[in-house]
Write a protein that holds these residues in place. Sequence first.
Motif, short mmCIF file in Angstrom:
data_model
loop_
_atom_site.label_atom_id
_atom_site.label_comp_id
_atom_site.label_asym_id
_atom_site.label_seq_id
_atom_site.Cartn_x
_atom_site.Cartn_y
_atom_site.Cartn_z
N ILE B 100 15.00 41.16 14.40
CA ILE B 100 14.49 40.40 15.48
C ILE B 100 13.97 39.01 14.89
O ILE B 100 13.15 39.23 13.77
CB ILE B 100 13.37 41.20 16.15
CG1 ILE B 100 13.91 42.25 16.80
CG2 ILE B 100 12.38 39.98 16.91
CD1 ILE B 100 12.67 43.26 17.60
N ILE B 102 11.50 35.69 15.33
CA ILE B 102 10.80 34.81 16.20
C ILE B 102 10.50 33.39 15.73
O ILE B 102 10.17 33.33 14.47
CB ILE B 102 9.34 35.40 16.65
CG1 ILE B 102 9.78 36.93 17.41
CG2 ILE B 102 8.75 34.50 17.71
CD1 ILE B 102 8.59 37.70 17.33
N VAL B 119 13.25 33.61 20.37
CA VAL B 119 13.49 34.70 19.96
C VAL B 119 14.80 35.16 19.94
O VAL B 119 15.66 34.76 20.87
CB VAL B 119 12.68 35.83 20.63
CG1 VAL B 119 12.73 37.10 20.26
CG2 VAL B 119 11.20 35.35 21.20
N ASP B 120 15.19 35.86 18.72
CA ASP B 120 16.72 36.36 18.55
C ASP B 120 16.62 37.82 18.35
O ASP B 120 16.14 38.25 17.29
CB ASP B 120 17.22 35.49 17.39
CG ASP B 120 18.77 35.56 17.46
OD1 ASP B 120 19.43 36.03 18.27
OD2 ASP B 120 19.27 34.77 16.43
N VAL B 158 8.35 30.01 25.78
CA VAL B 158 9.38 30.81 25.41
C VAL B 158 10.76 30.13 25.76
O VAL B 158 11.11 30.54 26.97
CB VAL B 158 9.43 32.57 25.42
CG1 VAL B 158 10.71 32.93 24.50
CG2 VAL B 158 8.31 32.96 25.16
N ARG B 160 13.90 30.11 24.64
CA ARG B 160 14.94 31.01 24.85
C ARG B 160 14.65 32.50 23.98
O ARG B 160 14.34 32.37 22.91
CB ARG B 160 16.08 30.02 24.16
CG ARG B 160 17.63 30.97 24.20
CD ARG B 160 18.59 30.03 23.38
NE ARG B 160 19.90 30.80 23.35
CZ ARG B 160 20.79 30.64 24.19
NH1 ARG B 160 20.68 30.01 25.39
NH2 ARG B 160 21.99 31.24 23.98
N ILE B 161 15.30 33.42 24.72
CA ILE B 161 15.42 34.95 24.09
C ILE B 161 17.00 34.95 24.14
O ILE B 161 17.40 35.02 25.20
CB ILE B 161 14.81 35.90 24.88
CG1 ILE B 161 13.15 35.39 24.74
CG2 ILE B 161 14.93 37.29 24.11
CD1 ILE B 161 12.37 36.54 25.73
N GLN B 162 17.24 35.27 22.93
CA GLN B 162 18.92 35.52 22.89
C GLN B 162 18.84 37.00 22.39
O GLN B 162 18.43 37.51 21.40
CB GLN B 162 19.42 34.72 21.92
CG GLN B 162 21.30 34.97 21.83
CD GLN B 162 21.76 33.71 21.09
OE1 GLN B 162 22.17 32.86 21.72
NE2 GLN B 162 22.09 33.93 19.78
N THR B 189 20.51 36.38 27.73
CA THR B 189 19.65 35.21 27.49
C THR B 189 18.49 35.24 28.44
O THR B 189 18.66 35.75 29.73
CB THR B 189 20.32 34.02 27.51
OG1 THR B 189 21.04 33.97 28.56
CG2 THR B 189 21.50 33.79 26.24
#
Lengths: 163, 389
Positions: B100, B102, B119-120, B158, B160-162, B189
Amino acid sequence: MSGGRVRAGALGAALLACGSIACFHTTKVDKDQDAHDAKTQAPAPANGTAQPKQSEGGASEQPKVTRRPERPGRPGLAAAPSGLFVPGGVTQVQQALASRGYLDLSQVEDGRIDLPTTAAVRRFQEDQGLARTGNPDHETVRRLGIDPDALFRKSSDAKKRGQ
Amino acid sequence: MDSPVARAKHARPRGRHQRLFAGLLVLAGLLVAGRLALNPWVSTHTRDVLSSLKGYRGDFDDVSISLLHLSYSIDGLKLVQVPTPPGADVKRPYFYARHIGIGLHLRELIQKRELVAAVDLEGPKMNIIAGKTKETSQTKVGDPELGAKLQRLSPLEVQRIQVTHAELAFSDQTGKGSPSLWFHDLDGTVENLATRRGLSHGEPTTVAASGTLQKTGQVSLFITADPLDKALAFSGRAAVEGLDVHDVGNFLVQKADLTPEEGSIDIFAEFDAHDGRIAGGVKPVLKNIHVGSARSGVGPQLKAWIADAGLRLLSDRVPKRHAVAAVVPFQGTIDSPQAQLWPTIWAALRNAFVAGLQSGFAQLPPQDQAQKQDVLPQARRAASGGARR
């Protein structure tokens, strides 16, 4: 003997009821079914590039929902990806994908995120190390060399603020 | 021969370069020292946070922080429910993530003084168990009010969360057979998640995902939502295509008392919620389906036979392809002030899938008003935390 007749009668009644249900169903969904038939009867492409023109992400299959008009100060919501783009936005994405060899423009419906476009977006995302959703999101669009701020619809308030 | 003045002129740039080099060296040294010093501190702090979680025990392989990239990453994060629910496999943690990351965007922080994060998540796995009681369920972790608290805390976007290569296993132990659903190879996403209206750029939060359900079903999902709207506001669609009926055999036995023998199913759902009202429809499309009874006895056998006969009656419209389709509409109200956006969406999706399977196989007519609203009360209960999930 009479028990057998009763059972047969009950079975007949059940079949009649089932048949009437069937008629009700088929009448109600005739249009959707026909659209579905047209899609599924088409020959399947061998490599994913020669697909017939289809509606957005299988939109002919989707139950239709009446949506409210956009309210001031609130972002517009959409049930399909193309609903987020400004007019002509989807075409820009398709052209960018085509210029990179991911999409054959003759196979797509202009201005609609159809199945070939979704598949092309997914291939592009995979090559770029992005999540393979098939949805042309902000990051995907940015990597296609297009400014997302010019491509996605904004609420009227945000436009006034120049966001 | 150069005069002293000329020598000084040549020496000045060399001295400037040396000073610049020394400065950069000091800066690099500080960054390395800072990172070396910060990593143990971050590691300790992360352990403290994980140990403060109620009902869960957390562990991780490694954490690191980068001052240069304003990022924090954690590898091998694992959350296990304690105590383990009866009947649950102790080797299945509630949540696991390979990596994870950030990060904060430096440009937005300096120019606009806004916290914009990305966030990935790589390889996350989640195991959800719906048990008969709260104690036997493994459903959620952390603070249910976390979203609301974050919103009050600070202006944050936020961007993008991928999520890549995710897995989600759902086991329903509330009834017989304990059917389970397994979503895998999921990519998704979330974009534009803001805690202030001004940070949302006039655009909705967008969620998109695709993956595989069981061995054969191709799943796609698209949702737009306005998390800042006081009433729940979201709109979207979901589809499962080409799902072999054997893949959901246990599920059908539990929900419809039928054993699928062959065929596949597509389920399409579309929904829209605004001003406390939700409306939508589910359309299951059954292809080449044959079913049998899950139980012995005259009643169940007759039910299976009627269902199979109904499928045959409906499926003879296209030669060589037997398909059945019907739209099951649903509508209702979400008037609970405790209703939360994301649990409601999850509940609506789950119930749409179950309704699609159930109504498709039971060959029911479009439901009457009382039954239509059955989906929504369930969504409301789930949203307010009162339902078993």
